[in-house]
Design an enzyme around this catalytic site. Structure first.
Site, PDB file in Angstrom:
ATOM      1  N   CYS A   1       1.321   8.841  11.405  1.00  0.00           N
ATOM      2  CA  CYS A   1       0.843   9.935  11.819  1.00  0.00           C
ATOM      3  C   CYS A   1      -0.452   9.524  12.322  1.00  0.00           C
ATOM      4  O   CYS A   1      -1.237  10.184  13.178  1.00  0.00           O
ATOM      5  CB  CYS A   1       0.890  11.317  11.155  1.00  0.00           C
ATOM      6  SG  CYS A   1       0.102  11.023   9.572  1.00  0.00           S
TER       7      CYS A   1
ATOM      8  N   CYS B   1       3.292  12.582   3.848  1.00  0.00           N
ATOM      9  CA  CYS B   1       1.921  13.060   3.700  1.00  0.00           C
ATOM     10  C   CYS B   1       1.290  12.749   2.412  1.00  0.00           C
ATOM     11  O   CYS B   1      -0.059  12.430   2.123  1.00  0.00           O
ATOM     12  CB  CYS B   1       1.853  14.631   4.075  1.00  0.00           C
ATOM     13  SG  CYS B   1       2.468  14.795   5.785  1.00  0.00           S
TER      14      CYS B   1
HETATM   15 FE1  FES Z   1      -0.187  13.268   8.986  1.00  0.00          FE
HETATM   16 FE2  FES Z   1       0.825  14.747   7.383  1.00  0.00          FE
HETATM   17  S1  FES Z   1       1.487  14.562   9.355  1.00  0.00           S
HETATM   18  S2  FES Z   1      -0.864  13.463   6.676  1.00  0.00           S
END
Ligand code: FES
Length: 128
Positions: free
Chosen positions: A35, A105
């Site tokens: 992400c 995460c």
């Molecule tokens: Fe990036 Fe959770 S989506 S840390």
């Protein structure tokens, strides 16, 4: 069923140990390739190798914030060796679970702690 547990919501809305330790003994920064989010962890470690204080900063999602908050609570007051063994699964369990697609995460928190401990050993001239 709600997407997030009450504990996740509580740590997301009122995260513990957010901030910077200016004279930290170890600082770790990691990023999540999935992400692009970033986590920074600061550790204050005393002569006995006990984590006296810990703070974090993150450009991350709700799960990352809640995971870091919980992880810092779990390692505060603990010996560095114990903090090194903290897994993201243990953090997720302490939060009463994370959605499966959000487990990555919590890895940020685990890796940021490990990176900060590595930095601490490096600064002390030790190799891990
Ligand atoms: Fe990036 Fe959770 S989506 S840390």
């Amino acid at each position: 069923m709600a997407l997030y547990s009450e504990k996740v919501m509580e740590h997301f809305i009122h995260p513990k140990n957010v901030g910077v330790i200016e004279d930290a003994d170890g600082v770790g920064e990691v990023g999540n390739a999935k992400c692009g989010d970033i986590m920074r962890m600061y550790l204050k470690i005393n002569e006995e190798g006990i984590i006296e204080d810990v703070k974090f900063e993150t450009f991350g999602c709700a799960s990352a914030i809640a995971s870091s908050s919980m992880a810092t609570e779990l390692i505060k007051g603990q010996p560095v060796e114990k903090a090194l063994t903290l897994t993201n699964q243990a953090v997720a369990e302490a939060l009463d679970g994370l959605p499966a697609y959000k487990m990555h995460c919590s890895v940020l928190a685990q890796e940021a702690i490990q990176s900060a401990i590595e930095d601490y050993h490096h600064k002390k001239g030790e190799t891990t």
